[in-house]
Design an enzyme around this catalytic site. Structure first.
Site, PDB file in Angstrom:
ATOM      1  CG  ASP A 199     -30.851 -52.369 -11.811  1.00 25.24           C
ATOM      2  OD1 ASP A 199     -31.374 -53.456 -11.532  1.00 25.24           O
ATOM      3  OD2 ASP A 199     -31.496 -51.323 -12.027  1.00 25.24           O
ATOM      4  CE  LYS A 204     -24.423 -52.359  10.192  1.00 18.97           C
ATOM      5  NZ  LYS A 204     -23.246 -52.040  11.020  1.00 18.97           N
ATOM      6  CG  HIS A 238     -21.700 -55.495  12.079  1.00 19.72           C
ATOM      7  ND1 HIS A 238     -21.371 -54.166  12.271  1.00 19.72           N
ATOM      8  CD2 HIS A 238     -22.690 -55.766  12.967  1.00 19.72           C
ATOM      9  CE1 HIS A 238     -22.117 -53.657  13.231  1.00 19.72           C
ATOM     10  NE2 HIS A 238     -22.921 -54.605  13.671  1.00 19.72           N
TER      11      HIS A 238
END
Length: 207
Positions: free
Chosen positions: A157, A152, A150
């Site tokens: 870089d 996000k 779950h």
């Protein structure tokens, strides 16, 4: 003669003082740490045209019906993602937003190394962009555990963290109360890099 000599000495002293101040100023600028990027974005985002972000053209050269030349939370998010020059590590539960998919594909086209971790159940639903990314040759791994992946977050870089409640879906961007934190603070970025590496290794299909 003595007065002229005194004036010269004073003049030379002022020049030396000026140079010393300039050198000290430069030294302090070098020693002072550069301010890290920290930005918070809130959603739902105002709807606006983002075509110029992909084409580098004027925001007014597109003739779609959406507002042009408007900076929104979503356009800021896209710009941060598109700023990647070498790597993008993406760990996301739901990924169906086509503009975000387009951004990732554009980076892939610029030879940015991309790794995507996602939830295996959600990746198979209608509208998921995971299949599109895989077809383009982007390396994608799905979680092998029994619980939902779950997360996000994205790391750009190896130094820019993008994280928050936002799923990469059209509903989340346009309809939900969501948030995104964008930061270059090393103490915040490093744990996410470590977590991504742990999950990437754990979900290696070879295991």
């Amino acid at each position: 003669m003595t007065v002229m000599w005194t004036v010269k000495v004073i003049g030379m002293g002022l020049v030396a003082l000026s140079l010393s101040v300039e050198l000290l100023s430069r030294l302090l600028r070098r020693l002072r740490p550069e301010r890290s990027l920290n930005e918070v974005l809130f959603f739902p985002s105002e709807m606006a045209c983002v075509e110029h972000i992909f084409t580098q053209s004027s925001p007014f050269s597109c003739f779609c019906s959406l507002p042009h030349g408007v900076e929104t939370s979503f356009s800021r998010l896209l710009r941060h993602i598109m700023s990647a020059s070498s790597t993008l590590d993406l760990c996301v539960f739901a990924f169906s937003n086509m503009d975000l998919s387009r951004a990732v594909l554009a980076l892939h086209g610029r030879n940015v190394t991309i790794r995507v971790l996602t939830d295996r159940h959600y990746s198979a639903i209608t509208g998921s962009q995971i299949g599109v990314l895989r077809k383009a040759g982007i390396c994608v791994r799905c979680d092998v555990g029994s619980v939902h992946m779950h997360h996000k977050f994205a790391v750009v870089d190896g130094q820019l963290l993008i994280t928050g409640s936002l799923n990469w879906t059209l509903t989340a961007v346009q309809s939900n109360m969501e948030n995104i934190l964008v930061t270059e603070e090393p103490d915040l970025v490093r744990p996410f890099i470590k977590e991504f590496h742990r999950l990437w290794t754990h979900n290696d299909p070879a295991h």
